[in-house]
Design a protein around this motif. Structure first.
Motif, mmCIF file in Angstrom:
data_model
loop_
_atom_site.group_PDB
_atom_site.id
_atom_site.type_symbol
_atom_site.label_atom_id
_atom_site.label_comp_id
_atom_site.label_asym_id
_atom_site.label_seq_id
_atom_site.Cartn_x
_atom_site.Cartn_y
_atom_site.Cartn_z
ATOM 1 N N GLY A 93 0.879 -1.225 -0.082
ATOM 2 C CA GLY A 93 -0.047 0.072 -0.114
ATOM 3 C C GLY A 93 0.800 1.274 0.073
ATOM 4 N N ASP A 94 2.238 1.237 0.239
ATOM 5 C CA ASP A 94 3.023 2.350 0.289
ATOM 6 C C ASP A 94 3.180 2.755 -1.271
ATOM 7 O OD1 ASP A 94 3.334 2.196 2.867
ATOM 8 O OD2 ASP A 94 5.335 1.607 2.989
ATOM 9 N N LYS B 242 17.480 14.773 -17.907
ATOM 10 C CA LYS B 242 16.217 15.561 -18.140
ATOM 11 C C LYS B 242 14.889 14.479 -17.779
ATOM 12 C CE LYS B 242 18.010 18.563 -21.667
ATOM 13 N NZ LYS B 242 17.600 18.946 -23.241
ATOM 14 N N ALA B 243 14.993 13.317 -18.028
ATOM 15 C CA ALA B 243 14.126 12.428 -17.829
ATOM 16 C C ALA B 243 13.848 12.154 -16.340
ATOM 17 C CB ALA B 243 14.306 11.048 -18.506
ATOM 18 N N ALA B 244 14.895 12.308 -15.244
ATOM 19 C CA ALA B 244 14.608 12.028 -13.954
ATOM 20 C C ALA B 244 13.978 13.027 -13.415
ATOM 21 C CB ALA B 244 16.153 12.077 -13.572
ATOM 22 N N GLY B 245 13.517 14.082 -13.966
ATOM 23 C CA GLY B 245 12.690 15.093 -13.303
ATOM 24 C C GLY B 245 11.205 14.691 -13.463
ATOM 25 N N THR B 246 10.869 13.687 -14.269
ATOM 26 C CA THR B 246 9.520 13.123 -14.589
ATOM 27 C C THR B 246 9.027 12.304 -13.494
ATOM 28 O OG1 THR B 246 10.003 13.477 -16.959
ATOM 29 C CG2 THR B 246 7.931 12.132 -16.268
ATOM 30 N N LYS B 247 8.086 12.495 -12.815
ATOM 31 C CA LYS B 247 7.725 11.633 -11.684
ATOM 32 C C LYS B 247 7.030 10.146 -11.828
ATOM 33 C CE LYS B 247 5.638 12.549 -7.150
ATOM 34 N NZ LYS B 247 4.995 13.555 -6.532
ATOM 35 N N VAL B 248 7.600 9.267 -11.644
ATOM 36 C CA VAL B 248 6.899 7.931 -11.888
ATOM 37 C C VAL B 248 6.652 7.439 -10.516
ATOM 38 C CG1 VAL B 248 7.106 5.560 -12.815
ATOM 39 C CG2 VAL B 248 8.250 7.750 -14.171
ATOM 40 N N GLU B 249 5.472 7.225 -10.272
ATOM 41 C CA GLU B 249 4.873 6.650 -9.173
ATOM 42 C C GLU B 249 4.376 5.380 -9.230
ATOM 43 O OE1 GLU B 249 2.461 9.357 -6.773
ATOM 44 O OE2 GLU B 249 4.010 10.602 -5.909
ATOM 45 N N ALA B 250 4.565 4.437 -8.229
ATOM 46 C CA ALA B 250 3.929 3.211 -8.143
ATOM 47 C C ALA B 250 3.438 2.925 -6.697
ATOM 48 C CB ALA B 250 4.692 2.375 -8.579
ATOM 49 N N VAL B 251 2.536 1.906 -6.691
ATOM 50 C CA VAL B 251 1.776 1.602 -5.342
ATOM 51 C C VAL B 251 2.208 -0.045 -5.067
ATOM 52 C CG1 VAL B 251 -0.158 0.983 -3.960
ATOM 53 C CG2 VAL B 251 -0.186 3.121 -5.224
ATOM 54 N N VAL B 252 3.001 -0.265 -4.127
ATOM 55 C CA VAL B 252 3.194 -1.684 -3.801
ATOM 56 C C VAL B 252 1.848 -2.457 -3.459
ATOM 57 C CG1 VAL B 252 4.399 -3.185 -2.135
ATOM 58 C CG2 VAL B 252 5.504 -0.973 -2.734
ATOM 59 N N VAL B 253 1.872 -3.766 -4.391
ATOM 60 C CA VAL B 253 0.743 -4.439 -4.263
ATOM 61 C C VAL B 253 1.043 -5.444 -3.387
ATOM 62 C CG1 VAL B 253 -0.763 -5.785 -5.685
ATOM 63 C CG2 VAL B 253 -0.078 -3.701 -6.654
ATOM 64 N N GLU B 254 2.297 -6.072 -3.482
ATOM 65 C CA GLU B 254 2.361 -7.584 -2.906
ATOM 66 C C GLU B 254 3.945 -7.713 -2.565
ATOM 67 O OE1 GLU B 254 1.387 -12.368 -3.719
ATOM 68 O OE2 GLU B 254 1.213 -10.766 -5.533
ATOM 69 N N GLN B 255 4.515 -8.370 -1.599
ATOM 70 C CA GLN B 255 5.433 -8.686 -1.365
ATOM 71 C C GLN B 255 5.548 -10.127 -1.545
ATOM 72 O OE1 GLN B 255 8.530 -6.865 -1.240
ATOM 73 N NE2 GLN B 255 7.952 -4.880 -0.114
ATOM 74 N N ASN C 254 13.422 -12.720 -3.556
ATOM 75 C CA ASN C 254 12.385 -12.034 -2.913
ATOM 76 C C ASN C 254 12.060 -10.881 -3.998
ATOM 77 O OD1 ASN C 254 12.228 -13.145 -0.650
ATOM 78 N ND2 ASN C 254 13.996 -12.133 0.136
ATOM 79 N N LEU C 255 10.744 -10.850 -4.520
ATOM 80 C CA LEU C 255 10.158 -9.847 -5.290
ATOM 81 C C LEU C 255 9.009 -8.788 -4.770
ATOM 82 C CD1 LEU C 255 9.771 -11.851 -8.553
ATOM 83 C CD2 LEU C 255 11.568 -10.717 -7.829
ATOM 84 N N THR C 256 8.843 -7.603 -5.572
ATOM 85 C CA THR C 256 7.794 -6.917 -5.115
ATOM 86 C C THR C 256 6.868 -6.633 -6.255
ATOM 87 O OG1 THR C 256 9.182 -5.687 -3.419
ATOM 88 C CG2 THR C 256 7.364 -4.757 -4.169
ATOM 89 N N ARG C 257 5.510 -6.529 -6.149
ATOM 90 C CA ARG C 257 4.831 -6.401 -7.233
ATOM 91 C C ARG C 257 4.256 -5.019 -7.180
ATOM 92 N NH1 ARG C 257 1.526 -10.922 -7.639
ATOM 93 N NH2 ARG C 257 2.811 -11.585 -9.236
ATOM 94 N N ILE C 258 4.512 -3.980 -8.090
ATOM 95 C CA ILE C 258 4.133 -2.675 -8.087
ATOM 96 C C ILE C 258 3.112 -2.409 -9.079
ATOM 97 C CG2 ILE C 258 6.194 -2.188 -6.914
ATOM 98 C CD1 ILE C 258 7.320 -0.919 -9.403
ATOM 99 N N GLN C 259 2.324 -1.459 -8.976
ATOM 100 C CA GLN C 259 1.410 -0.793 -9.963
ATOM 101 C C GLN C 259 1.633 0.577 -10.272
ATOM 102 O OE1 GLN C 259 -2.814 -1.493 -9.135
ATOM 103 N NE2 GLN C 259 -3.364 -1.057 -11.342
ATOM 104 N N ILE C 260 1.944 0.786 -11.575
ATOM 105 C CA ILE C 260 2.233 2.237 -11.792
ATOM 106 C C ILE C 260 1.025 3.073 -11.902
ATOM 107 C CG2 ILE C 260 3.108 3.613 -13.702
ATOM 108 C CD1 ILE C 260 4.964 1.576 -12.425
ATOM 109 N N THR C 261 0.776 4.086 -11.076
ATOM 110 C CA THR C 261 -0.265 5.014 -10.665
ATOM 111 C C THR C 261 -0.057 6.142 -11.336
ATOM 112 O OG1 THR C 261 0.845 5.781 -8.493
ATOM 113 C CG2 THR C 261 -0.914 3.957 -8.412
#
Length: 168
Positions: free
Chosen positions: A30-31, A52-65, A91-98
């Motif tokens: 959920g983070d 320049k691309a690093a200035g673009t914000k890419v956010e994701a929500v953690v769905v599962e560990q 060990n993996l983390t499943r994320i969803q791009i928001t």
């Protein structure tokens, strides 16, 4: 719009709403996590410079560990009596791009539900129209003309293959 992000030593192509498995991130379910973009493509606009691309914000929500499937590592040297078998689960983390840049992700499930409701309402009307067209068309016009089979040719006779050498 999509972006190329870097996490866990790997690069991933992501778009809004994508779910992907990445190396374990130190976050709870959920983070929100911010990823480093190295390239951003928005239609014909391409930002390929990582600075320049690093200035673009890419956010994701953690769905599962979770842990991945077991990978077997087998070492072997022939004629040396050397065999080693090891197993490993990553060990993996499943994320969803928001969010990518200023665009935010909206639930496609709600849109899909609305579109299926419209399709369900229109479906009976389409079926009735199709049935009326089928009844109106004459059945004789639907059948294709039968093709005549080509006459078979007689098989050629094989000549006697015995040679004069065999006779002696």
């Amino acid at each position: 719009m999509y972006a190329i992000v870097k996490t866990g030593g790997k690069q991933y192509k992501v778009a809004l709403g994508d779910k992907l498995n990445v190396e374990k991130l130190p976050a709870e379910v959920g983070d929100k996590v911010e990823l480093t973009a190295i390239c951003v493509v928005d239609g014909k606009d391409v930002i390929a410079d990582p600075a320049k691309a690093a200035g673009t914000k890419v956010e994701a929500v953690v769905v599962e560990q979770f842990k991945d499937k077991k990978v077997i590592v087998f070492k072997f040297k022939k004629r040396k009596n050397y065999k080693r078998k090891r197993g490993h689960r990553q060990n993996l983390t499943r994320i969803q791009i928001t969010q990518i840049g200023s665009e935010k992700y909206k639930e496609p499930a709600k849109k899909a539900a609305k579109s299926t409701d419209k399709a369900a309402k229109e479906a009976p009307a389409k079926k009735a129209a199709d049935a009326a067209e089928k009844d109106a068309a004459p059945k004789a016009a639907k059948k294709p003309a039968a093709k005549k089979a080509a006459p078979k040719k007689a098989a050629s006779k094989k000549a006697d293959t015995t040679s004069a050498d065999d006779a002696e």
